[in-house]
Design an enzyme around this catalytic site. Sequence first.
Site, mmCIF file in Angstrom:
data_model
loop_
_atom_site.group_PDB
_atom_site.id
_atom_site.type_symbol
_atom_site.label_atom_id
_atom_site.label_comp_id
_atom_site.label_asym_id
_atom_site.label_seq_id
_atom_site.Cartn_x
_atom_site.Cartn_y
_atom_site.Cartn_z
ATOM 1 N N PHE A 11 0.858 -1.193 0.000
ATOM 2 C CA PHE A 11 0.000 0.000 0.000
ATOM 3 C C PHE A 11 0.889 1.236 0.000
ATOM 4 O O PHE A 11 0.778 2.126 0.826
ATOM 5 C CB PHE A 11 -0.907 -0.054 1.247
ATOM 6 C CG PHE A 11 -2.235 0.637 1.094
ATOM 7 C CD1 PHE A 11 -3.108 0.308 0.068
ATOM 8 C CD2 PHE A 11 -2.620 1.621 1.997
ATOM 9 C CE1 PHE A 11 -4.341 0.940 -0.059
ATOM 10 C CE2 PHE A 11 -3.852 2.261 1.880
ATOM 11 C CZ PHE A 11 -4.708 1.915 0.852
ATOM 12 N N LYS A 124 7.224 -6.274 -12.019
ATOM 13 C CA LYS A 124 7.810 -6.947 -13.187
ATOM 14 C C LYS A 124 8.688 -8.133 -12.798
ATOM 15 O O LYS A 124 8.969 -8.990 -13.630
ATOM 16 C CB LYS A 124 8.580 -5.984 -14.083
ATOM 17 C CG LYS A 124 9.546 -5.052 -13.370
ATOM 18 C CD LYS A 124 9.861 -3.837 -14.242
ATOM 19 C CE LYS A 124 10.502 -2.738 -13.424
ATOM 20 N NZ LYS A 124 9.565 -1.983 -12.587
ATOM 21 N N GLU A 148 -0.724 -5.885 -16.186
ATOM 22 C CA GLU A 148 -0.608 -4.816 -17.187
ATOM 23 C C GLU A 148 0.353 -3.713 -16.771
ATOM 24 O O GLU A 148 1.085 -3.162 -17.584
ATOM 25 C CB GLU A 148 -2.000 -4.215 -17.465
ATOM 26 C CG GLU A 148 -2.029 -3.213 -18.592
ATOM 27 C CD GLU A 148 -1.579 -3.842 -19.900
ATOM 28 O OE1 GLU A 148 -0.395 -3.690 -20.249
ATOM 29 O OE2 GLU A 148 -2.386 -4.505 -20.574
ATOM 30 N N VAL A 151 4.894 -3.074 -17.103
ATOM 31 C CA VAL A 151 5.714 -2.380 -18.104
ATOM 32 C C VAL A 151 4.889 -1.221 -18.664
ATOM 33 O O VAL A 151 3.717 -1.396 -19.008
ATOM 34 C CB VAL A 151 6.117 -3.331 -19.262
ATOM 35 C CG1 VAL A 151 6.928 -2.578 -20.321
ATOM 36 C CG2 VAL A 151 6.924 -4.524 -18.732
ATOM 37 N N GLY A 205 10.510 12.392 -7.175
ATOM 38 C CA GLY A 205 9.998 11.088 -6.746
ATOM 39 C C GLY A 205 9.994 10.018 -7.822
ATOM 40 O O GLY A 205 9.352 8.984 -7.660
ATOM 41 N N GLU A 208 14.922 6.353 -7.589
ATOM 42 C CA GLU A 208 15.101 5.857 -6.225
ATOM 43 C C GLU A 208 16.351 6.474 -5.606
ATOM 44 O O GLU A 208 17.171 7.078 -6.315
ATOM 45 C CB GLU A 208 15.215 4.335 -6.257
ATOM 46 C CG GLU A 208 13.917 3.722 -6.723
ATOM 47 C CD GLU A 208 13.950 2.214 -6.754
ATOM 48 O OE1 GLU A 208 14.777 1.632 -6.044
ATOM 49 O OE2 GLU A 208 13.137 1.646 -7.487
ATOM 50 N N ASP A 219 16.855 -1.733 -15.233
ATOM 51 C CA ASP A 219 15.386 -1.648 -15.243
ATOM 52 C C ASP A 219 14.858 -1.855 -16.674
ATOM 53 O O ASP A 219 13.889 -2.586 -16.887
ATOM 54 C CB ASP A 219 14.950 -0.281 -14.694
ATOM 55 C CG ASP A 219 13.448 -0.077 -14.774
ATOM 56 O OD1 ASP A 219 12.728 -0.638 -13.926
ATOM 57 O OD2 ASP A 219 12.982 0.615 -15.703
ATOM 58 N N LYS A 223 12.446 -4.933 -18.278
ATOM 59 C CA LYS A 223 11.211 -4.694 -19.048
ATOM 60 C C LYS A 223 11.276 -5.368 -20.420
ATOM 61 O O LYS A 223 10.289 -5.941 -20.879
ATOM 62 C CB LYS A 223 10.975 -3.191 -19.174
ATOM 63 C CG LYS A 223 10.558 -2.582 -17.832
ATOM 64 C CD LYS A 223 10.495 -1.077 -17.885
ATOM 65 C CE LYS A 223 9.979 -0.522 -16.563
ATOM 66 N NZ LYS A 223 10.224 0.920 -16.438
#
Length: 338
Positions: A11, A124, A148, A151, A205, A208, A219, A223
């Site tokens: 969350f 992912k 969904e 990616v 934001g 990271e 990353d 993907k």
Amino acid sequence: MPTHPIAFLGFGNVGRALARLLLRKQEDIDREFDLQFCVTGIATGRLGQWIDPQGIDLDRALTHLEADQPFPGRCDLPIPDFFAASQAQVIFESIPVNYETGQPAVGYLRAALEQGRHAISANKGPVVHAYRELTELARSRGVQYLFESAVMDGAPIFSLARETLPGAKIEGLRGILNSTTNLILERMETGETLEDAVSYAQAIGIAESDPMGDLDGWDSAVKVAALCTVLMRVPLKPQQVQRRGILGITPAEIEQTRQLGQRWKLVCSARVEQGVLKARVAPEMVGADSPFYNVSGTSSIVTFETDVLPALSIVEGNPTPETTAYGMLADFIHTLRK
Ligand SMILES: NC(=O)c1ccc[n+]([C@@H]2O[C@H](COP(=O)([O-])OP(=O)(O)OC[C@H]3O[C@@H](n4cnc5c(N)ncnc54)[C@H](OP(=O)(O)O)[C@@H]3O)[C@@H](O)[C@H]2O)c1
């Protein structure tokens, strides 16, 4: 119609954006699809779990999160027990990605599916590490595993292929799939240093605190591996993607390229050549005639090459966590309409 119990595993940015989107769209979803739901479980790391099969007030849960207050009647059950106690029919998983193994999300999704619950994931990691296993498990239990948002956030990539391209074979793809590096390269075009551009991406934001996963192309590689595994039906691990990030591009090169009327982009590509799938991530100079040239800021693009449509592109402008949440909402509606 029955009310469908749903639970959140995770969350954070995405889970909360999904909660707000569900609150905003609740009436529309009911009216348009005759689909009612109630939240019966929320699991986080630090604040523990909130379980109430009678229904949780989502506004109240969001208030607790924003105030960083533990949930009322806090539980800390093992996750499979949390699923069972929530009695949820659909689990929305949005916990942090583990690029190397996909865990612990793979194990959690496996548990949800084994218990006969639909699993909708923004993660992912499980797609590249356990797509086939989780999909076959879901099929055997008569439920759905959909992802969904894994990616290009909420852009319809997987559902595009699944629902709208019957009989078409995806033979290759090219794209810009990492928002952070696209933004950084753009800011460096204005003379900003790499360090300042990274700091800016962190301040808004999208990067990271350790941005290396974006900068070194990892990353993007995950993907591409996910797209190849699902859409080209070639199981591919991120380690098998030839990878070069943006760290080697100097400000001088960026300026020279700009003067030539071109831009640097971190381009992902995959193509079957003589029966072998070749996938790579590497910086490329693109000119104004390329569809990638105007993909600005945090936007992304993918162009599919199919045996029937030579070039089919999807562009996603300026994604936010709400965009990601929409991908999960779309999966939810697809799942329950089936
Ligand atoms: N942010 C985006 O726009 C975006 C876009 C596409 C895909 N995604 C994917 O969506 C996922 C979530 O991203 P996010 O930005 O929402 O991350 P986030 O803000 O860090 O939120 C992660 C949530 O998962 C909880 N959590 C962590 N480990 C857990 C565990 N073992 N059991 C239960 N809950 C756990 C965290 O709780 P605590 O904070 O209390 O530890 C937090 O509530 C990631 O896989 C990401 O790759 C994100």
